[in-house]
Design a protein around this motif. Sequence first.
Motif, PDB file in Angstrom:
ATOM      1  N   SER A   1       0.762  -1.296  -0.028  1.00  0.00           N
ATOM      2  CA  SER A   1      -0.146   0.061  -0.168  1.00  0.00           C
ATOM      3  C   SER A   1       1.063   1.241  -0.020  1.00  0.00           C
TER       4      SER A   1
ATOM      5  N   GLN B   1       2.215   1.716  -3.554  1.00  0.00           N
ATOM      6  CA  GLN B   1       1.445   2.345  -4.294  1.00  0.00           C
ATOM      7  C   GLN B   1       1.257   3.732  -4.212  1.00  0.00           C
ATOM      8  N   LEU B   2       1.105   4.230  -3.034  1.00  0.00           N
ATOM      9  CA  LEU B   2       1.194   5.739  -2.749  1.00  0.00           C
ATOM     10  C   LEU B   2       2.262   6.292  -3.134  1.00  0.00           C
TER      11      LEU B   2
ATOM     12  N   THR C   1       2.138   6.714  -6.947  1.00  0.00           N
ATOM     13  CA  THR C   1       0.986   7.583  -7.389  1.00  0.00           C
ATOM     14  C   THR C   1       1.739   8.981  -7.300  1.00  0.00           C
ATOM     15  N   TYR C   2       2.379   9.054  -6.136  1.00  0.00           N
ATOM     16  CA  TYR C   2       2.843  10.652  -5.628  1.00  0.00           C
ATOM     17  C   TYR C   2       3.924  10.970  -6.731  1.00  0.00           C
TER      18      TYR C   2
ATOM     19  N   THR D   1      -2.485  11.731  -0.859  1.00  0.00           N
ATOM     20  CA  THR D   1      -3.808  10.652  -1.152  1.00  0.00           C
ATOM     21  C   THR D   1      -5.189  11.230  -1.531  1.00  0.00           C
ATOM     22  N   SER D   2      -5.358  12.778  -1.094  1.00  0.00           N
ATOM     23  CA  SER D   2      -6.551  13.407  -1.244  1.00  0.00           C
ATOM     24  C   SER D   2      -6.156  14.781  -1.654  1.00  0.00           C
TER      25      SER D   2
ATOM     26  N   GLN E   1      -5.598  17.804   0.493  1.00  0.00           N
ATOM     27  CA  GLN E   1      -4.153  17.931   1.073  1.00  0.00           C
ATOM     28  C   GLN E   1      -3.598  19.315   0.477  1.00  0.00           C
TER      29      GLN E   1
ATOM     30  N   LEU F   1      -4.702  10.568  -9.344  1.00  0.00           N
ATOM     31  CA  LEU F   1      -5.211   9.907  -7.926  1.00  0.00           C
ATOM     32  C   LEU F   1      -6.184   8.982  -8.291  1.00  0.00           C
TER      33      LEU F   1
END
Length: 391
Positions: free
Chosen positions: A7, A10-11, A14-15, A56-57, A60, A79
């Motif tokens: 997880s 994956q973050l 994406t970042y 993640t959102s 932010q 995202l």
Amino acid sequence: MGGKKESVQQLDDTYSASQDALSLLAENAELSDQDGRGVAFRRAAAVMKSLPEPVTSMTQLRGLPCLGEHSLRVIRDVLENGASREVESMKQSKQYKALKVLTGVFGVGAKTAARWIREGIHTLHQLRNSGHTLNRAQQAGLEHYDDLNQQVSKAEAEAIQQIVEEVVASVLPGAKVTLTGGFRRGKLMGHDVDFLITHPEEGKEVGLMSKVVSWLESQGFLLYQKTTRNSYLVSDDSPALPPSNMDRFERCLSIFKLAQDQPHRAKQLGALPLDTAEHRRGDSGLQTDQDSCSQRIQTPGGQEDTKPWRAVRVDLVVSPISQFAFAVLGWTGSKLFERELRRWAGQEKAMSLSSHALYDNKKRKYLQASSEEEIFAHLDLEFIPPSERNA
């Protein structure tokens, strides 16, 4: 435990994808000669890079600077879908691919590439068969295209630095050579190699460049070179040049012939005077074009073997010691960092900053500096080391 690691990965992916997408949009804008859009996307990518944790959102990002509607739209797409559909489409477009290929030719800018594309030229093969008359830089860029579009390692940059330092020392004892650009910022790979040369005694650097270039050429180190003279004139009552990343130093833009055994060959230079008979004959003990720096070798089967050298973009810049601190700051980069630093100087401090000088527009005088630290102090900024200027 494994699921948690996956997880987090994956973050991070994406970042990173958000930064990469914005950087690609910036690159496409720059290739299309749309510098304003390019700067906007570069700033957005820099903001994303500076965040302390992965996004993640979209919440932010509220209140953060430099994130316009377009950039936010791209980030949201990444995202939600793992990639930006706009960027993926752009990467597959014929226009983008052609711009990437053609601007990869040394000496070809965005406007020239765009003109060729309008004429139906999209590949190197088409360019070679187009009948266009290319200037010397473009001819060299086309000939050495593969090498020049391959990244340069820090070890290769240091090998070239050793050669340049030996030549400069033999021509003008006491002169200093500084490796700048991304390598000074701590990067391990780069696209080219930049050197600043100066002497602690003002005026001693005059005439140095021609001697250095003459030596390098005579020994077969330069596949191409173009030298421009110093055209910077200081005015007592106003800045000689507007704040810009362009400067007017004496400069040699070159394509360097880097042998595989370059570090060993560098030691052979010694300290021979430039005007010795041995140098005029090209017989200084250093191997030249005719030996280890030979071109590709034909094997018995008719195929080309790997050549024992590669072409590398190298810029040599000579600065008077009085301007050296500003030159080092300007040539260290990154481009976005330098742009923001000049913007701060102009908008917040009413000063004009260039790679030559810092001018106080209120006091109507130049501010002297012998180090980068002094320049930051003049700007009321905490010193930022080169490793933190990757923007």
